[in-house]
Design a protein around this motif. Structure first.
Motif, mmCIF file in Angstrom:
data_model
loop_
_atom_site.group_PDB
_atom_site.id
_atom_site.type_symbol
_atom_site.label_atom_id
_atom_site.label_comp_id
_atom_site.label_asym_id
_atom_site.label_seq_id
_atom_site.Cartn_x
_atom_site.Cartn_y
_atom_site.Cartn_z
ATOM 1 N N HIS A 1 -3.964 3.282 -12.193
ATOM 2 C CA HIS A 1 -4.068 3.353 -10.735
ATOM 3 C C HIS A 1 -3.570 2.042 -10.126
ATOM 4 O O HIS A 1 -3.873 0.960 -10.625
ATOM 5 C CB HIS A 1 -5.528 3.607 -10.324
ATOM 6 N N ASN B 1 0.750 6.603 -6.863
ATOM 7 C CA ASN B 1 -0.531 7.210 -7.249
ATOM 8 C C ASN B 1 -0.534 8.715 -7.000
ATOM 9 O O ASN B 1 -0.964 9.506 -7.856
ATOM 10 C CB ASN B 1 -1.682 6.558 -6.484
ATOM 11 N N SER B 2 -0.041 9.133 -5.833
ATOM 12 C CA SER B 2 -0.056 10.561 -5.510
ATOM 13 C C SER B 2 0.937 11.340 -6.375
ATOM 14 O O SER B 2 0.690 12.498 -6.720
ATOM 15 C CB SER B 2 0.233 10.787 -4.022
ATOM 16 N N CYS C 1 2.085 1.903 -3.481
ATOM 17 C CA CYS C 1 0.954 2.323 -4.316
ATOM 18 C C CYS C 1 0.588 3.773 -4.049
ATOM 19 O O CYS C 1 0.366 4.556 -4.982
ATOM 20 C CB CYS C 1 -0.263 1.428 -4.056
ATOM 21 N N ASP C 2 0.528 4.142 -2.769
ATOM 22 C CA ASP C 2 0.154 5.511 -2.403
ATOM 23 C C ASP C 2 1.168 6.523 -2.927
ATOM 24 O O ASP C 2 0.794 7.595 -3.429
ATOM 25 C CB ASP C 2 0.027 5.638 -0.881
ATOM 26 N N GLU D 1 -0.921 11.930 -9.548
ATOM 27 C CA GLU D 1 -2.001 12.907 -9.333
ATOM 28 C C GLU D 1 -1.470 14.328 -9.215
ATOM 29 O O GLU D 1 -2.133 15.291 -9.631
ATOM 30 C CB GLU D 1 -2.779 12.544 -8.059
ATOM 31 N N LYS E 1 0.829 -1.215 0.000
ATOM 32 C CA LYS E 1 0.000 0.000 0.000
ATOM 33 C C LYS E 1 0.859 1.259 0.000
ATOM 34 O O LYS E 1 0.542 2.246 -0.695
ATOM 35 C CB LYS E 1 -0.933 0.002 1.213
ATOM 36 N N GLU E 2 1.945 1.239 0.756
ATOM 37 C CA GLU E 2 2.801 2.429 0.821
ATOM 38 C C GLU E 2 3.348 2.797 -0.559
ATOM 39 O O GLU E 2 3.308 3.957 -0.968
ATOM 40 C CB GLU E 2 3.959 2.193 1.793
ATOM 41 N N THR F 1 -3.166 -0.634 -6.850
ATOM 42 C CA THR F 1 -3.643 -1.138 -5.567
ATOM 43 C C THR F 1 -2.688 -2.254 -5.132
ATOM 44 O O THR F 1 -2.047 -2.884 -5.983
ATOM 45 C CB THR F 1 -5.080 -1.687 -5.671
#
Length: 341
Positions: free
Chosen positions: A269, A240-241, A236-237, A244, A233-234, A271
């Motif tokens: 994106h 993704n950010s 991915c975040d 963005e 998750k880290e 996940t």
């Protein structure tokens, strides 16, 4: 699209046989993927091309000393094995030489019986499943008996096996190094962080399929090898950010590229995911996440040069390689680097 479309002439003396004394002093060719223009730098200049808010994706896999030399019980015939993929706690898929001596039921002694393997099955491409017996901790025994599985084009013996590891390697599992990362030093990684560049760590355990030649003439008929990957998750975040906020995602190596392109949905994106990927990236592929790529110079007609060509264009890549040969860059695992922007 034919495999021969990705061929180029490489003088044998340009294949790097040893790592440089200082990792970041390798040369760096910067390739503009739009224009094909090249610039000649050194790897320690890499931060000039990565901006605050950009994201560097690194593969934190660790190479295991996967090459073992043993003898067949009952005959003392020499057998060499290469650990490719862990199936369960004590069973591995392995490459064996010579194969004709490695029949199901054969037992192989390593280190005077410190480790014993029994061949329990023959699987795809003639690889063997070997179940190991030992007292103690397998990883410690392997570290004592095994050798680093250098590619076949490297004939020199590696003096320091840590030089076939990245400085950020964490998780055991690879039969080959993610070589684009070998150029980084702890100091260079810190320099990038201090500049505000974000680091996303992914894991893909590199298999020997990386070095297998493409045996079909039509690229589309090639069956890609499968490798285990994880993205948490880290990571991915962070990725993704970055997208963005308009930052660039720079992948360190083809393995990091295959990991995040495998994990992304059609909109790019990410996940958290884990599993096996056999993604095959060649010209015509539409990248969902990657903007730029740090990579080494790859073998002619390999799936790796096809991936690079998918990002930068075949003509641009082959022209850059021709320039690299002319300028006497060092090629392959211990060689110089390329940044595709």
């Amino acid at each position: 699209m034919n495999v021969s479309d990705f061929n180029y002439e490489l003088p044998k003396e340009l294949i790097a046989q040893d790592p440089l004394e200082k990792r970041s002093e390798s040369r760096l060719m910067v390739l503009d993927k739009e224009t094909g223009e090249v610039t000649h730098k050194h790897f320690y200049d890499i931060s000039e091309y990565i901006n605050e808010g950009d994201c560097l994706v690194i593969n934190n896999t660790r190479v295991i000393p996967a090459r073992l030399y043993g003898s067949k019980e009952g005959t003392d015939a020499a057998i060499e094995i290469l650990l490719l993929k862990r199936i369960d706690a004590d069973t591995w898929e392995c490459l064996t030489r010579p194969g004709k001596k490695a029949r199901v039921g054969a037992r192989i002694n390593f280190g005077n019986g410190l480790l014993v393997g029994e061949i329990v099955d023959i699987v795809e491409e003639g690889n063997r499943l070997i179940r190991f017996e030992y007292d103690g901790i397998f990883e410690e025994i392997l570290d004592k008996l095994g050798e680093m599985p250098l590619p076949p084009y490297i004939t020199h013996k590696l003096k320091d096996k840590n030089r076939y590891q990245t400085v950020y390697a964490k998780y055991d599992g690879s039969a080959a190094a993610p070589t684009a990362g070998l150029h980084f030093t702890p100091e260079l990684m810190q320099e990038l962080r201090d500049k505000g560049i974000r680091i996303a760590e992914v894991t893909l355990h590199v298999g020997l399929g990386t070095f297998r030649p493409v045996k079909v003439e039509n690229v589309l008929e090639h069956h890609m090898h499968s490798e285990y990957y994880e993205i948490n998750k880290e990571a991915c975040d962070i990725i993704n950010s970055t997208k963005e906020n308009g930052g660039k995602v720079i992948s360190v190596g083809t393995t990091s590229t295959r990991t995040i392109e495998s994990a992304a949905d059609e909109d790019g994106h990410l996940t958290p995911k884990k599993g096996n990927t056999d993604i095959f990236i060649y010209p015509g592929y539409d990248f969902k996440v990657i903007d730029s790529l740090i990579t080494n110079f790859h073998l002619p007609e390999s799936t790796l040069i096809m991936l690079v060509s998918a990002l930068a264009g075949r003509e641009n890549v082959l022209s850059a390689y021709e320039e690299a040969v002319k300028e006497k860059y060092r090629f392959f695992s211990f060689g110089d680097a390329m940044l595709i922007m």
